[in-house]
Design an enzyme around this catalytic site. Sequence first.
Site, PDB file in Angstrom:
ATOM      1  CB  CYS A  47      40.802  47.548 -96.497  1.00 18.64           C
ATOM      2  SG  CYS A  47      41.388  48.702 -95.263  1.00 18.64           S
ATOM      3  CB  CYS A  71      36.575  51.714 -89.597  1.00 19.45           C
ATOM      4  SG  CYS A  71      38.308  51.290 -89.829  1.00 19.45           S
ATOM      5  CB  CYS A 104      45.394  46.550-101.414  1.00 22.64           C
ATOM      6  SG  CYS A 104      45.777  47.691-102.761  1.00 22.64           S
ATOM      7  CB  CYS A 137      39.838  47.575-100.045  1.00 22.05           C
ATOM      8  SG  CYS A 137      39.331  48.819-101.234  1.00 22.05           S
ATOM      9  CG  ASP A 175      47.900  59.634 -87.208  1.00 22.60           C
ATOM     10  OD1 ASP A 175      46.957  59.819 -87.980  1.00 22.60           O
ATOM     11  OD2 ASP A 175      47.840  58.855 -86.230  1.00 22.60           O
TER      12      ASP A 175
HETATM   13  S1  SF4 Z   1      43.490  48.533-105.758  1.00 20.26           S
HETATM   14 FE1  SF4 Z   1      43.572  48.395-103.515  1.00 20.26          FE
HETATM   15  S2  SF4 Z   1      42.682  50.315-102.786  1.00 20.26           S
HETATM   16 FE2  SF4 Z   1      42.110  50.105-104.941  1.00 20.26          FE
HETATM   17  S3  SF4 Z   1      40.117  49.102-104.907  1.00 20.26           S
HETATM   18 FE3  SF4 Z   1      41.635  47.467-105.094  1.00 20.26          FE
HETATM   19  S4  SF4 Z   1      42.049  46.837-102.985  1.00 20.26           S
HETATM   20 FE4  SF4 Z   1      41.017  48.828-102.890  1.00 20.26          FE
HETATM   21  S1  SF4 Z   2      39.001  46.450 -93.585  1.00 22.55           S
HETATM   22 FE1  SF4 Z   2      39.696  48.568 -93.554  1.00 22.55          FE
HETATM   23  S2  SF4 Z   2      37.839  49.778 -93.517  1.00 22.55           S
HETATM   24 FE2  SF4 Z   2      37.281  47.684 -92.948  1.00 22.55          FE
HETATM   25  S3  SF4 Z   2      37.345  47.623 -90.744  1.00 22.55           S
HETATM   26 FE3  SF4 Z   2      39.360  46.990 -91.459  1.00 22.55          FE
HETATM   27  S4  SF4 Z   2      40.567  48.886 -91.503  1.00 22.55           S
HETATM   28 FE4  SF4 Z   2      38.422  49.486 -91.373  1.00 22.55          FE
END
Ligand code: SF4
Ligand code: SF4
Length: 373
Positions: free
Chosen positions: A257, A227, A261, A207, A147
Amino acid sequence: MRERHHFDGQQLLAQLREWARDLGLSQIAVAGVDLDTAEEGLHDWLSKGFHGTMHYMQRHGSKRARPAELVPGTVSVITARMDYLPRATAPGWQALEWQRLRSPQQAVVSVYARGRDYHKVLRTRLQALAERLAQQVGPLGARVFTDSAPVLEVELAVRSGLGWRGKHTLALQRDGGSMFFLGEIFVDLALPQTPPAAAHCGSCSACIDVCPTQAIVAPYRLDARRCISYLTIEHDGAIAPELRPLLGNRIYGCDDCQLVCPWNKYARVSSLSDFDPRPALDGATLLQLWAWDEAEFLRRTEGSAIRRIGHVRWQRNLAVALGNALRSAPDAEIERALRARLGSAGELLAEHIDWALSQIKTALPVPPATAAG
Ligand code: SF4
Ligand code: SF4
């Protein structure tokens, strides 16, 4: 001077994978050092100011996209993934996380930060892997990163096949989701590169749609200044008042996000106890955490990544979340607790406490704890 031993690249890679598994790493791969095509995107992102006050992102200039300049002599980069979902995570864990986000008085810490500081956990293992490699091949130049700002981690991960870049900009996999950390070993040893993985975001935009602050300004493009992960962890100073209501009860990081997903139903549980959550960071109320003075904050966050943000930023985040809780429902105890801290608070915190108290009369709608679950 000791000579490097002769080795077969593919056999060595197979051996590396075995050692990596023994060390608790979920997967390793190998990238080359030519990231030329990523350099333009990086400069463009920086020139738009999307990195906010993370000036260290700029500090290393082109070296970030040129591993062999960052660590002279590097010819390959071993990339590693380490899954971090706590061992006791139940299937469908996302529903519980959405539930927490819908409970304004609960404190929500990003899943990855509820246990031990992953930097240490991952770094130790990568170091051990580099040492085993040196024992096998002879003299080795190797440098470990976890990181780390100077390294284009996702780019290296994607090029080496640890996943594809999702529209939220993180790496993700079909059989592993995105709930993993990345780390790298830069080596002066030519290893066979592993192929990139195919992308599978398709027409999904979950996302982008779910992001509480609309920080994903276009597919694959994040405005870090909006963010919540950046705002609650990296950003020093005041949080912009117009963003505060959108933070909800997220006091350290944000997982939205990733929670939404679809590929994270395949996210893997860690085999290590290091990421087991500390009770105080998993299910605590905002008021319980607000009660910590600095000494207690330092004691409770010993060995945790959260300690890095310091007590002032921690309280700033809590003040915002408490303000959001007050807006959703008046609460005399929260109000009392906020007022009690006003006298001793520095300028930054006092301003956030004032804002929080001002939310009592603000008839704004509660920002949605969105999506699924
Ligand atoms: S598959 Fe996951 S990373 Fe890709 S657009 Fe959908 S939520 Fe976002
Ligand atoms: S959903 Fe993802 S991009 Fe949006 S504020 Fe949360 S961590 Fe950041």
